[in-house]
Design a protein around this motif. Structure first.
Motif, PDB file in Angstrom:
ATOM      1  N   GLY A   1      73.495  70.219  30.002  1.00  0.00           N
ATOM      2  CA  GLY A   1      73.144  71.627  30.096  1.00  0.00           C
ATOM      3  C   GLY A   1      73.127  72.351  28.769  1.00  0.00           C
ATOM      4  O   GLY A   1      72.576  73.452  28.668  1.00  0.00           O
ATOM      5  N   THR A   2      73.728  71.766  27.726  1.00  0.00           N
ATOM      6  CA  THR A   2      73.745  72.403  26.416  1.00  0.00           C
ATOM      7  C   THR A   2      72.854  71.677  25.413  1.00  0.00           C
ATOM      8  O   THR A   2      72.844  72.033  24.232  1.00  0.00           O
ATOM      9  N   MET A   3      72.129  70.676  25.869  1.00  0.00           N
ATOM     10  CA  MET A   3      71.223  69.943  24.984  1.00  0.00           C
ATOM     11  C   MET A   3      69.872  70.643  24.888  1.00  0.00           C
ATOM     12  O   MET A   3      69.556  71.536  25.668  1.00  0.00           O
ATOM     13  N   HIS A   4      69.072  70.193  23.935  1.00  0.00           N
ATOM     14  CA  HIS A   4      67.732  70.744  23.792  1.00  0.00           C
ATOM     15  C   HIS A   4      66.798  69.661  23.243  1.00  0.00           C
ATOM     16  O   HIS A   4      67.224  68.586  22.820  1.00  0.00           O
TER      17      HIS A   4
ATOM     18  N   ARG B   1      68.291  64.108  30.844  1.00  0.00           N
ATOM     19  CA  ARG B   1      67.840  64.548  32.173  1.00  0.00           C
ATOM     20  C   ARG B   1      67.143  63.409  32.914  1.00  0.00           C
ATOM     21  O   ARG B   1      67.263  63.292  34.143  1.00  0.00           O
ATOM     22  N   ARG B   2      66.405  62.563  32.202  1.00  0.00           N
ATOM     23  CA  ARG B   2      65.751  61.415  32.866  1.00  0.00           C
ATOM     24  C   ARG B   2      66.777  60.463  33.466  1.00  0.00           C
ATOM     25  O   ARG B   2      66.505  59.785  34.469  1.00  0.00           O
ATOM     26  N   ILE B   3      67.967  60.408  32.891  1.00  0.00           N
ATOM     27  CA  ILE B   3      69.019  59.529  33.393  1.00  0.00           C
ATOM     28  C   ILE B   3      69.768  60.173  34.560  1.00  0.00           C
ATOM     29  O   ILE B   3      70.094  59.517  35.550  1.00  0.00           O
ATOM     30  N   VAL B   4      70.005  61.465  34.470  1.00  0.00           N
ATOM     31  CA  VAL B   4      70.837  62.173  35.446  1.00  0.00           C
ATOM     32  C   VAL B   4      70.047  62.615  36.674  1.00  0.00           C
ATOM     33  O   VAL B   4      70.530  62.505  37.813  1.00  0.00           O
ATOM     34  N   ASP B   5      68.854  63.134  36.473  1.00  0.00           N
ATOM     35  CA  ASP B   5      68.086  63.773  37.551  1.00  0.00           C
ATOM     36  C   ASP B   5      67.889  62.916  38.807  1.00  0.00           C
ATOM     37  O   ASP B   5      67.978  63.437  39.923  1.00  0.00           O
ATOM     38  N   PRO B   6      67.605  61.609  38.673  1.00  0.00           N
ATOM     39  CA  PRO B   6      67.355  60.819  39.891  1.00  0.00           C
ATOM     40  C   PRO B   6      68.497  60.851  40.903  1.00  0.00           C
ATOM     41  O   PRO B   6      68.270  60.647  42.101  1.00  0.00           O
ATOM     42  N   HIS B   7      69.710  61.143  40.465  1.00  0.00           N
ATOM     43  CA  HIS B   7      70.863  61.135  41.361  1.00  0.00           C
ATOM     44  C   HIS B   7      71.080  62.476  42.057  1.00  0.00           C
ATOM     45  O   HIS B   7      71.972  62.581  42.910  1.00  0.00           O
ATOM     46  N   PHE B   8      70.265  63.477  41.714  1.00  0.00           N
ATOM     47  CA  PHE B   8      70.436  64.796  42.320  1.00  0.00           C
ATOM     48  C   PHE B   8      69.115  65.386  42.802  1.00  0.00           C
ATOM     49  O   PHE B   8      69.008  66.591  42.998  1.00  0.00           O
ATOM     50  N   GLN B   9      68.124  64.514  42.990  1.00  0.00           N
ATOM     51  CA  GLN B   9      66.845  64.968  43.527  1.00  0.00           C
ATOM     52  C   GLN B   9      66.993  65.350  44.993  1.00  0.00           C
ATOM     53  O   GLN B   9      67.952  64.959  45.673  1.00  0.00           O
ATOM     54  N   LEU B  10      66.009  66.089  45.493  1.00  0.00           N
ATOM     55  CA  LEU B  10      66.089  66.614  46.848  1.00  0.00           C
ATOM     56  C   LEU B  10      66.279  65.509  47.884  1.00  0.00           C
ATOM     57  O   LEU B  10      67.090  65.644  48.819  1.00  0.00           O
ATOM     58  N   GLY B  11      65.558  64.412  47.741  1.00  0.00           N
ATOM     59  CA  GLY B  11      65.677  63.319  48.704  1.00  0.00           C
ATOM     60  C   GLY B  11      67.069  62.725  48.741  1.00  0.00           C
ATOM     61  O   GLY B  11      67.591  62.388  49.813  1.00  0.00           O
TER      62      GLY B  11
ATOM     63  N   VAL C   1      70.524  71.162  37.063  1.00  0.00           N
ATOM     64  CA  VAL C   1      70.297  69.841  37.650  1.00  0.00           C
ATOM     65  C   VAL C   1      70.792  69.787  39.092  1.00  0.00           C
ATOM     66  O   VAL C   1      70.293  69.008  39.911  1.00  0.00           O
ATOM     67  N   GLY C   2      71.749  70.641  39.445  1.00  0.00           N
ATOM     68  CA  GLY C   2      72.318  70.623  40.791  1.00  0.00           C
ATOM     69  C   GLY C   2      71.746  71.670  41.725  1.00  0.00           C
ATOM     70  O   GLY C   2      72.380  72.012  42.727  1.00  0.00           O
ATOM     71  N   GLN C   3      70.542  72.173  41.443  1.00  0.00           N
ATOM     72  CA  GLN C   3      70.001  73.266  42.247  1.00  0.00           C
ATOM     73  C   GLN C   3      69.845  72.883  43.718  1.00  0.00           C
ATOM     74  O   GLN C   3      70.175  73.683  44.605  1.00  0.00           O
ATOM     75  N   PHE C   4      69.366  71.679  44.001  1.00  0.00           N
ATOM     76  CA  PHE C   4      69.200  71.272  45.395  1.00  0.00           C
ATOM     77  C   PHE C   4      70.555  71.083  46.069  1.00  0.00           C
ATOM     78  O   PHE C   4      70.747  71.427  47.232  1.00  0.00           O
ATOM     79  N   PHE C   5      71.490  70.544  45.310  1.00  0.00           N
ATOM     80  CA  PHE C   5      72.831  70.300  45.825  1.00  0.00           C
ATOM     81  C   PHE C   5      73.541  71.618  46.127  1.00  0.00           C
ATOM     82  O   PHE C   5      74.135  71.794  47.193  1.00  0.00           O
ATOM     83  N   GLY C   6      73.460  72.559  45.187  1.00  0.00           N
ATOM     84  CA  GLY C   6      74.122  73.839  45.366  1.00  0.00           C
ATOM     85  C   GLY C   6      73.590  74.607  46.562  1.00  0.00           C
ATOM     86  O   GLY C   6      74.353  75.243  47.304  1.00  0.00           O
ATOM     87  N   ASP C   7      72.294  74.559  46.756  1.00  0.00           N
ATOM     88  CA  ASP C   7      71.673  75.250  47.891  1.00  0.00           C
ATOM     89  C   ASP C   7      72.188  74.704  49.222  1.00  0.00           C
ATOM     90  O   ASP C   7      72.524  75.454  50.143  1.00  0.00           O
ATOM     91  N   LYS C   8      72.261  73.374  49.326  1.00  0.00           N
ATOM     92  CA  LYS C   8      72.707  72.753  50.584  1.00  0.00           C
ATOM     93  C   LYS C   8      74.200  72.984  50.827  1.00  0.00           C
ATOM     94  O   LYS C   8      74.623  73.177  51.968  1.00  0.00           O
TER      95      LYS C   8
END
Length: 395
Positions: free
Chosen positions: A16-19, A27-37, A344-351
């Motif tokens: 979250g603090t990278m650019h 993000r390519r490494i982390v995102d697959p584990h928190f996708q909507l599916g 990265v946790g937007q889908f998780f937080g919503d649910k």
């Protein structure tokens, strides 16, 4: 971000603090584990965790009035206790299951006490932001050393067990990128910290505010409750109660979903966005923003005063979201961020938010005792309140 040395030790390598290229790489490494599916597949487990918590909610109460048969007529409970442990457990499971044990969870939950003090120092104290602070034998530096030692040991132990037991979990899968050289170990540890610890205060606070608004608006509370019971009895949502619950939580056109959005609109998770420093001079709407200027978003003002929310931007009216699309309020609503750098946790937080309210309203009626205030010593909008809770009758 300009937040200084101590914050850098805690989260300077978190995604979250990278650019730039580093951000895309991690993000390519982390995102697959928190996708909507992936999050949808976790709804059954989330359902169990919140169901278990609310079934035992009275145990955490302060005052209880009972009937002659010793059944509770109502009980009172501190606002933050309603959303105390279970959100942390749900997020920990998302990182460490199926390897995490109850002992692991208790150890990590206890470490949150240390982490809260680290965050307070990083965000609210100026002197630790200076680079020379690292040479001082302060309690804050010793606390940071101790926490990082404990956190590294816990994470690596779970990864080791996952490999030995041939039970892959998200954290062990991400660790493969450390082994291949595509990710630093510190990046993994601090990103996991960001997901679990740094966001837990924000998550718990958000859940409590969602319930506060429903407690203050009994008509909306009853409308949401009626809707969820209709969903539980709707065979089109699935053959079993668990399937119907998951289907209902997934939907984004329900009154419950609108309640979650409206509560977050009125009380953004943070007072302001985290600062970002401009790399070069910019001219925005006639205003010159010099290079190296810290810029942040006043989320509270944006979420209440943008034209799309008028004429009742300060009012709690979840129904407003039924007539506007996310595209229309995209730049008028600060929730998980805006653009490609959304949380990265937007889908998780919503649910989590909807599952929490689902189980709260399914079992109890809520009202507020006295008034609701906000703590002034934290960087999140933390409420201080007491709920009076009445168990629903079986019929």
């Amino acid at each position: 971000m300009g937040l200084g040395y101590y914050f850098g030790r805690l989260l300077g390598k978190a995604v979250g603090t990278m650019h730039n290229t580093d951000w895309f790489r991690v993000r390519r490494i982390v995102d697959p584990h928190f996708q909507l599916g992936v999050v949808k597949n976790l709804l059954g487990r989330m359902d169990d965790d919140f169901g278990t918590w609310f079934a035992k909610l009275e145990k955490h109460s302060g005052i209880t009035r009972r009937s002659a048969s010793e059944e509770p007529i109502w009980f009172e409970i501190d606002g933050l206790k309603v959303a105390e442990r279970t959100p942390f457990k749900v997020v920990a499971r998302a990182l460490f299951d199926p390897v995490m044990t109850e002992e692991d969870f208790e150890k990590m939950y206890k470490m949150n006490e240390i982490h809260e003090k680290l965050v307070e120092t990083a965000f609210l104290h100026q002197i630790p932001s200076y680079h020379w602070y690292r040479f001082l034998p302060t309690a804050a530096n010793k606390r940071m050393d101790r926490y990082q030692e404990l956190w590294k040991a816990v994470v690596l132990d779970i990864i080791s067990r996952a490999q030995k037991q041939n039970k892959p979990c998200p954290i062990s899968e991400m660790y493969k990128s450390v082994e291949s050289g595509d990710m630093e170990l510190l990046e993994l540890l601090q990103t996991a910290d960001e997901i679990l610890y740094t966001n837990i205060d924000v998550t718990s606070t958000s859940l409590t505010w969602g319930l506060i608004h429903l407690a203050q608006n009994p008509e909306a509370q009853e409308k949401a409750r009626k809707e969820l019971f209709e969903a539980l009895n709707n065979p089109q949502y699935g053959a079993t109660e668990k399937e119907r619950t998951a289907k209902y939580i997934e939907k984004q056109n329900t009154f419950l979903h609108f309640c979650v959005l409206e509560a977050t609109r009125l009380v953004p998770l943070l007072f302001y966005s985290l600062p970002e420093v401009t790399a070069e001079e910019k001219l925005i709407c006639g205003y010159r923003i010099p290079a190296n200027t810290s810029v942040l978003i006043d989320a509270n003002t944006l979420n209440r005063t943008a034209p799309i929310w008028q004429p009742d931007g300060d009012s709690y009216r979840p129904e407003r979201f039924a007539s506007i699309s996310p595209t229309e309020y995209r730049y008028a609503f600060w929730r998980f961020g805006i653009g490609p750098r959304k949380c990265v946790g937007q889908f998780f937080g919503d649910k989590i938010a909807k599952m929490f309210l689902f189980h709260a309203l399914r079992r109890f009626e809520f009202e507020i005792v006295g008034t609701v205030t906000k703590k002034k010593d934290l960087f999140v909008q933390t409420p201080e309140c007491t709920f009076r809770v009445r168990p629903l009758k079986d019929d």
